[in-house]
Design an enzyme around this catalytic site. Structure first.
Site: not given
Ligand code: AMP
Length: 272
Positions: A24, A28, A31, A55, A177-178
């Site tokens: 999305m 970071h 990703h 979602q 990380m988020s």
């Molecule tokens: P998102 O942009 O939050 O939807 O995340 C995209 C992908 O990156 C998803 O498969 C997440 O599980 C993965 N992801 C998010 N944070 C992390 C992290 N800290 N370490 C590894 N993968 C991550």
């Protein structure tokens, strides 16, 4: 690197391994670790950047979710990504879209706290798979229940794709990380590593055969005292998300909770 906004512009792949990392945006290092893994295993790598409205619940952060597109594209470019798919909402959805419902595992924990969330995830991921036609797709274990949901969808619908699940990348103090960490105030950011600390302690004590129910109740008390509004803290089988009370090769300690207005999730897999 090509940046494509419409499915019809996606080039057809022939016979090569195409790795796909759906995101999305607000990228970071977490990703990037998925992208690096894809680069090491596939000839070509595609990333999607799409904040998927279906979602998010009505009271969630869809409109304020960060969208630093230029920065994301630079990160993809320097990571050696070949293709970025960045559609807009109108391109992805018609008025009454068909929707994917994955049963059972979506009824509990994140599924129960965020009704409709996993239908939105499963539907958009299937659409993205059909548009991008990758041979492998990379997801983070950070979203452990999402991994279980997508694994079941791929198995149940006989999708010709291989899923790869990548360990959670953490800040030096343990915080996963988020993209949502940027919502935290300085004080909340200082408290947030308590999640990983507690989950790790519980996981290692489960491995030493301690009583699981007592470990979990103590964990809820500790995290509540630290200032979290705990949504759940459980020990589950990572494929079914059913709670378990004996240590399990596929076991995981899972957490969701709010600190201030920010909801964080994390998990630690138990080693048996
Ligand atoms: P998102 O942009 O939050 O939807 O995340 C995209 C992908 O990156 C998803 O498969 C997440 O599980 C993965 N992801 C998010 N944070 C992390 C992290 N800290 N370490 C590894 N993968 C991550």
């Amino acid at each position: 690197m090509r940046v494509v906004r419409h499915p019809s512009e996606i080039p057809v792949t022939r016979g090569e391994d195409l790795g796909f990392v759906p995101t999305m945006g607000a990228l970071h290092q977490g990703h990037l670790s998925l992208i690096r893994q894809a680069k090491s295993e596939c000839q070509k790598v595609a990333v999607s950047i799409f904040v998927n409205p279906t979602q998010f619940g009505p009271n969630e952060d869809f409109s304020r979710y960060p969208r630093p597109l230029e920065q994301d594209l630079e990160m993809c470019e320097s990571a050696g990504v070949d293709l970025v798919f960045n559609p807009d909402v109108g391109t992805m959805y018609s008025k009454m879209p068909t929707s994917i419902v994955v049963p059972e595992i979506t009824d509990v924990f994140e599924g129960a706290s965020r009704p409709g969330h996993f239908n939105g995830v499963a539907t958009v991921v299937l659409k993205l798979f059909n548009i991008v036609t990758p041979t492998r797709a990379y997801f983070g274990l950070k979203d452990l229940q999402q991994c279980g949901v997508l694994k079941k969808m791929v198995e149940d619908l006989d999708l010709r794709i291989r899923l790869e699940f990548i360990p959670t990348l953490r800040e030096p103090d343990g915080l996963a990380m988020s993209s949502r960490n940027r919502y935290l105030s300085a004080e909340e950011r200082a408290t947030a590593p308590r999640i990983f600390e507690e989950l790790s302690r519980i996981a290692s004590e489960i491995s030493m055969n301690q009583n699981i129910s007592s470990l979990l109740s103590r964990g809820v008390a500790e995290l509540s005292d630290a200032g979290f509004l705990v949504d759940y803290l459980e020990y589950v089988n990572r494929n079914t998300f059913r709670p378990i009370r004996e240590k399990d090769f596929d076991g995981a300690v899972i957490f969701a909770g709010k600190i201030g207005t920010t909801r964080l999730i994390d998990n630690v897999l138990t080693l048996v």
